[in-house]
Enzyme design. Structure first.
Site, PDB file in Angstrom:
ATOM      1  N   HIS A  61      15.235   4.597 -51.564  1.00 36.83           N
ATOM      2  CA  HIS A  61      15.516   3.258 -51.048  1.00 36.83           C
ATOM      3  C   HIS A  61      14.647   2.255 -51.795  1.00 36.83           C
ATOM      4  O   HIS A  61      13.610   2.610 -52.364  1.00 36.83           O
ATOM      5  CB  HIS A  61      15.222   3.182 -49.555  1.00 36.83           C
ATOM      6  CG  HIS A  61      16.173   3.968 -48.714  1.00 36.83           C
ATOM      7  ND1 HIS A  61      16.299   3.762 -47.364  1.00 36.83           N
ATOM      8  CD2 HIS A  61      17.053   4.952 -49.019  1.00 36.83           C
ATOM      9  CE1 HIS A  61      17.204   4.584 -46.865  1.00 36.83           C
ATOM     10  NE2 HIS A  61      17.669   5.326 -47.854  1.00 36.83           N
ATOM     11  N   GLU A  63      12.559  -0.040 -50.787  1.00 39.16           N
ATOM     12  CA  GLU A  63      11.172  -0.096 -50.334  1.00 39.16           C
ATOM     13  C   GLU A  63      10.389   1.123 -50.818  1.00 39.16           C
ATOM     14  O   GLU A  63       9.227   0.995 -51.208  1.00 39.16           O
ATOM     15  CB  GLU A  63      11.103  -0.179 -48.800  1.00 39.16           C
ATOM     16  CG  GLU A  63      11.772  -1.402 -48.214  1.00 39.16           C
ATOM     17  CD  GLU A  63      13.249  -1.214 -47.890  1.00 39.16           C
ATOM     18  OE1 GLU A  63      13.778  -2.011 -47.099  1.00 39.16           O
ATOM     19  OE2 GLU A  63      13.882  -0.261 -48.428  1.00 39.16           O
ATOM     20  N   CYS A  91      14.828   0.622 -43.117  1.00 38.19           N
ATOM     21  CA  CYS A  91      15.216   1.740 -42.259  1.00 38.19           C
ATOM     22  C   CYS A  91      13.949   2.398 -41.700  1.00 38.19           C
ATOM     23  O   CYS A  91      12.840   2.115 -42.161  1.00 38.19           O
ATOM     24  CB  CYS A  91      16.055   2.738 -43.047  1.00 38.19           C
ATOM     25  SG  CYS A  91      15.088   3.763 -44.182  1.00 38.19           S
ATOM     26  N   CYS A  94      11.652   4.008 -44.399  1.00 38.78           N
ATOM     27  CA  CYS A  94      10.898   3.033 -45.179  1.00 38.78           C
ATOM     28  C   CYS A  94       9.807   2.390 -44.337  1.00 38.78           C
ATOM     29  O   CYS A  94       8.686   2.174 -44.814  1.00 38.78           O
ATOM     30  CB  CYS A  94      11.838   1.979 -45.753  1.00 38.78           C
ATOM     31  SG  CYS A  94      12.967   2.663 -46.987  1.00 38.78           S
TER      32      CYS A  94
END
Length: 166
Positions: A61, A63, A91, A94
């Site tokens: 992801h 992040e 999410c 993260c």
């Protein structure tokens, strides 16, 4: 508004705009619309975009890639004093990574509600994780395994790393 609050708001808009532009560029490469910027002392020290489409790594992801880059840049897993600016609502994975790394603040430009019509919301995961383990959609069970005649795993780590038992 005082100058400090004005500067903080200005920084948030500037770095969130950068995260959104990273996300837009990622769309152009076939990726998902997520970008992130890690900032310390008013300076961008790392950026990341969602790389799942190129790596097949479900943890890639924006992040997470930004955190990995920032940790490498700083030569430390401690991101205390850092702020993460993300294009979308982080999410749970993260968010947990940011907490574990010591990130101080998180700002995001698009909410779960904004992303829901496009299948880009993690709200259902947050809801599931709020339930006790026995009620979550994924089976999670504690099964203590302690091989006989071996040192306790955590005790071994504490001795090897020179850490005291808490």
């Amino acid at each position: 508004m005082n100058d400090t609050m004005s500067d903080a708001a200005s920084d948030a808009v500037r770095f969130l705009s950068e995260a959104v532009e990273l996300a837009r560029a990622n769309i152009g490469t076939g990726g998902r619309p997520f970008g992130a910027v890690v900032v310390r002392d008013g300076l961008s020290i790392a950026t990341g975009v969602n790389e799942i489409h190129t790596t097949n790594d479900p943890t890639a992801h924006a992040e997470m890639t930004a955190i990995r880059a920032a940790s490498g840049q700083l030569g430390s897993p401690d991101l205390g004093g850092c702020t993460v600016y993300a294009s979308g609502h982080p999410c749970p994975m993260c968010m947990a990574a940011m907490r574990l790394s010591g990130v101080d603040k998180v700002f995001y430009a698009y909410s779960n509600e904004d992303g829901a019509p496009f299948g880009l919301s993690s709200a259902a995961i947050y809801e599931d994780l709020a339930k006790p383990f026995t009620e979550q959609s994924m089976a999670i069970r504690y099964v203590p395994v302690r091989p006989e005649e071996q040192m306790d795993l955590y005790e071994q780590w504490a001795q090897a790393s020179g850490r005291c038992r808490r």
